[in-house]
Write an enzyme that holds these catalytic residues in place. Structure first.
Site, PDB file in Angstrom:
ATOM      1  CD  GLU A 115       9.029  -7.632 -18.059  1.00 35.06           C
ATOM      2  OE1 GLU A 115       9.952  -6.832 -17.868  1.00 35.06           O
ATOM      3  OE2 GLU A 115       8.103  -7.615 -17.514  1.00 35.06           O
ATOM      4  CG  PHE A 128      -2.309   0.808   0.958  1.00 37.56           C
ATOM      5  CD1 PHE A 128      -2.936   0.528  -0.128  1.00 37.56           C
ATOM      6  CD2 PHE A 128      -2.401   1.698   2.016  1.00 37.56           C
ATOM      7  CE1 PHE A 128      -4.265   1.417  -0.308  1.00 37.56           C
ATOM      8  CE2 PHE A 128      -3.804   2.488   1.908  1.00 37.56           C
ATOM      9  CZ  PHE A 128      -4.526   2.341   0.726  1.00 37.56           C
ATOM     10  N   GLY A 129       1.828   1.291  -0.996  1.00 39.65           N
ATOM     11  CA  GLY A 129       2.588   2.260  -1.120  1.00 39.65           C
ATOM     12  C   GLY A 129       2.129   3.289  -2.204  1.00 39.65           C
ATOM     13  N   GLY A 189       2.869  -0.633 -18.592  1.00 36.92           N
ATOM     14  CA  GLY A 189       1.815  -0.051 -17.528  1.00 36.92           C
ATOM     15  C   GLY A 189       2.317   1.363 -16.710  1.00 36.92           C
ATOM     16  CG  HIS A 202       7.231  -4.024 -18.130  1.00 40.01           C
ATOM     17  ND1 HIS A 202       8.435  -4.650 -17.507  1.00 40.01           N
ATOM     18  CD2 HIS A 202       7.137  -2.632 -17.460  1.00 40.01           C
ATOM     19  CE1 HIS A 202       8.629  -4.221 -16.401  1.00 40.01           C
ATOM     20  NE2 HIS A 202       7.742  -2.889 -16.340  1.00 40.01           N
ATOM     21  CB  ALA A 255       4.268  -4.717  -9.117  1.00 40.20           C
ATOM     22  NE  ARG A 256      10.553  -4.422 -11.141  1.00 38.26           N
ATOM     23  CZ  ARG A 256      10.462  -3.297 -11.763  1.00 38.26           C
ATOM     24  NH1 ARG A 256       9.251  -3.046 -12.179  1.00 38.26           N
ATOM     25  NH2 ARG A 256      11.218  -2.250 -11.523  1.00 38.26           N
TER      26      ARG A 256
END
Length: 276
Positions: free
Chosen positions: A223, A106-107, A244, A242, A193-194
């Site tokens: 990737e 929750f950053g 986003g 990738h 994210a990753r």
């Protein structure tokens, strides 16, 4: 040359040692996270390193995650297939009002996603290892805020699970086969994210077998991924390459941050976003 600005993932050990020998003093990475940076090599030659903080890409990542949520809820892949085949009036989508969105991490980007999901009537369930600032909690008002110890319960309860963690040895495969098995068969996974935060093979198996509702994926453990994998052809799997976090807004904010940091370096002022 005293400073290198790296647009992302280009500074291998060989380049780092050559840079150190040439007198480079400072590397500014224009990305967030450290999993694609050779920290050991940079540390060994004593070069200062800074990266771009997460809030610079947080809006783009949150918008991408929200896009996946909306598309999955409305069964976009199946609808697109039906249109191409001349079929009308189905499938039936899912309203988001009252649906539970679990945000793991929750950053900056997780909070931005919550701000976008809340107006759709979604219930926010957040997990983070740190204490969240009270003004953020007052603004977003999540229905639940817990620690990693609460993750299993949140995963079992949610309708959408969105992952917003940095990739480290501790967070690798946070969403593993066991936790995927806890999810409701109608629940969806979002990852902007990753890739390695999720056990991809376990996820793909659950998707192929219809044990979860679907997935929206922008990142992958390897990737580029194998674009030909059959799982990416499933109508309930939405995949993007990738992109986003790579909005025009992110690019402008990161470029300005890097330029400001170079000015700070030239003036002998403290560097922002410093890692080493």
């Amino acid at each position: 040359v005293e400073v290198i600005v790296d647009l992302g993932g280009n500074i291998e050990a060989e380049i780092v040692h050559a840079a150190g020998a040439a007198g480079v003093k400072f590397i500014q990475a224009q990305t967030n996270g450290l999993d694609h940076i050779n920290l050991d090599a940079i540390r060994s030659v004593g070069i200062m390193l800074a990266h771009c903080p997460g809030e610079l890409s947080s809006v783009a990542l949150a918008e991408s995650a929200m896009m996946f949520i909306l598309m999955l809820a409305n069964r976009w892949g199946e609808s697109e297939q039906n249109f191409a085949e001349g079929k009308s009036f189905f499938p039936t989508g899912m309203e988001l009002v009252g649906r539970k969105l679990a945000i793991v991490g929750f950053g900056a980007s997780g909070q931005q996603l919550a701000r976008r999901a809340r107006p759709f009537g979604m219930q926010i369930m957040a997990i983070d290892i740190r204490d969240i600032e009270q003004d953020v909690l007052d603004e977003i008002q999540p229905e639940f805020l817990g620690s990693p110890a609460d993750l299993d319960g949140v995963i079992a309860e949610c309708d959408f699970l969105s992952v917003h963690l940095h990739l480290t040895e501790e967070t690798h495969h946070t969403i593993d086969a066991r936790r995927i098995g806890l999810m409701k068969p109608t629940a969806h996974i979002i990852n902007v994210a990753r890739g390695a935060l999720i056990d991809e093979e376990a996820l793909y198996e659950s998707l192929r077998e219809g044990r979860i509702g679907g997935a929206g994926l922008d990142v992958f453990a390897q990737e580029p991924p194998d674009f030909t994998r059959p799982v990416f052809q499933l109508p309930n799997v939405l995949a993007t390459p990738h992109v986003g976090g790579s909005s025009d807004g992110t690019s402008r904010k990161r470029a300005q941050f890097a330029a400001d940091n170079l000015d700070r370096y030239a003036r002998g002022e403290p560097i922002l976003g410093r890692v080493l």
